[in-house]
Scaffold this motif. Structure first.
Motif, PDB file in Angstrom:
ATOM      1  N   CYS A 207      -9.345   0.795  -6.812  1.00 36.73           N
ATOM      2  CA  CYS A 207      -8.546   1.780  -5.883  1.00 36.73           C
ATOM      3  C   CYS A 207      -8.505   3.221  -7.200  1.00 36.73           C
ATOM      4  CB  CYS A 207      -7.469   2.006  -5.472  1.00 36.73           C
ATOM      5  SG  CYS A 207      -6.451   3.099  -4.854  1.00 36.73           S
ATOM      6  N   PRO A 208      -8.984   4.136  -6.656  1.00 33.94           N
ATOM      7  CA  PRO A 208      -9.306   5.448  -8.025  1.00 33.94           C
ATOM      8  C   PRO A 208      -8.163   5.951  -8.147  1.00 33.94           C
ATOM      9  CG  PRO A 208     -10.147   5.905  -6.305  1.00 33.94           C
ATOM     10  CD  PRO A 208      -9.707   4.635  -6.117  1.00 33.94           C
ATOM     11  N   VAL A 209      -6.928   5.812  -7.369  1.00 31.78           N
ATOM     12  CA  VAL A 209      -5.607   6.528  -7.158  1.00 31.78           C
ATOM     13  C   VAL A 209      -4.564   5.830  -7.405  1.00 31.78           C
ATOM     14  CG1 VAL A 209      -6.417   8.236  -5.898  1.00 31.78           C
ATOM     15  CG2 VAL A 209      -5.159   6.734  -4.404  1.00 31.78           C
ATOM     16  N   HIS A 210      -4.580   4.121  -7.135  1.00 33.68           N
ATOM     17  CA  HIS A 210      -4.032   3.725  -7.474  1.00 33.68           C
ATOM     18  C   HIS A 210      -3.046   2.927  -6.433  1.00 33.68           C
ATOM     19  CE1 HIS A 210      -5.898   3.205 -11.636  1.00 33.68           C
ATOM     20  NE2 HIS A 210      -5.053   4.227 -11.531  1.00 33.68           N
TER      21      HIS A 210
ATOM     22  N   ALA B 202       1.073  -0.941  -0.177  1.00 36.22           N
ATOM     23  CA  ALA B 202       0.222  -0.310  -0.089  1.00 36.22           C
ATOM     24  C   ALA B 202       0.799   1.448   0.502  1.00 36.22           C
ATOM     25  CB  ALA B 202      -1.061  -0.318   1.188  1.00 36.22           C
ATOM     26  N   ASP B 203       0.567   2.123  -1.074  1.00 38.81           N
ATOM     27  CA  ASP B 203       1.460   3.634  -0.920  1.00 38.81           C
ATOM     28  C   ASP B 203       0.567   4.694   0.225  1.00 38.81           C
ATOM     29  OD1 ASP B 203       2.655   5.757  -1.299  1.00 38.81           O
ATOM     30  OD2 ASP B 203       2.346   5.339  -3.764  1.00 38.81           O
ATOM     31  N   HIS B 204       1.181   4.068   0.556  1.00 34.66           N
ATOM     32  CA  HIS B 204       0.209   5.135   2.535  1.00 34.66           C
ATOM     33  C   HIS B 204      -0.305   6.647   1.957  1.00 34.66           C
ATOM     34  CE1 HIS B 204       0.764   1.237   4.248  1.00 34.66           C
ATOM     35  NE2 HIS B 204      -0.396   2.258   4.703  1.00 34.66           N
TER      36      HIS B 204
ATOM     37  N   GLY C 193      -8.141   7.803   0.946  1.00 32.57           N
ATOM     38  CA  GLY C 193      -9.343   6.863   1.764  1.00 32.57           C
ATOM     39  C   GLY C 193     -10.794   6.745   0.943  1.00 32.57           C
ATOM     40  N   TYR C 194     -10.572   6.248  -0.058  1.00 32.50           N
ATOM     41  CA  TYR C 194     -12.212   6.148  -0.822  1.00 32.50           C
ATOM     42  C   TYR C 194     -12.906   4.769   0.122  1.00 32.50           C
ATOM     43  CZ  TYR C 194     -11.271   9.566  -4.657  1.00 32.50           C
ATOM     44  OH  TYR C 194     -10.632  10.918  -5.158  1.00 32.50           O
ATOM     45  N   GLY C 195     -12.026   4.008  -0.085  1.00 33.76           N
ATOM     46  CA  GLY C 195     -12.430   2.798   0.768  1.00 33.76           C
ATOM     47  C   GLY C 195     -12.712   1.902  -0.186  1.00 33.76           C
TER      48      GLY C 195
END
Length: 64
Positions: A55-58, A6-8, A13-15
């Motif tokens: 995940c929309p931000v990959h 995971a790229d924090h 936070g889309y979930g």
């Protein structure tokens, strides 16, 4: 086994990941993804990978 990452910094936070695999992904109090598992076996791969792709931000990747 497949390694989950995971790229924090990218997480917003889309979930979507939590919806797709709540036993693998969660969000902390600040809305950043938390990995409940970091190693994924072949039987879970498809489901966990699909949740990661949502995940929309990959921010999530699953390596081999």
């Amino acid at each position: 086994m497949h390694k989950l990452h995971a790229d924090h910094r990218a997480c917003q936070g889309y979930g979507n990941c939590v919806t797709g695999a709540p036993d693998v992904y969660d969000l902390d109090d600040e809305g950043v993804v938390v990995l409940l598992k970091e190693e994924i076996d072949e039987t879970e791969r498809s489901r966990v990978e699909e949740a990661a792709r949502s995940c929309p931000v990959h921010a999530l990747t699953l390596g081999g």
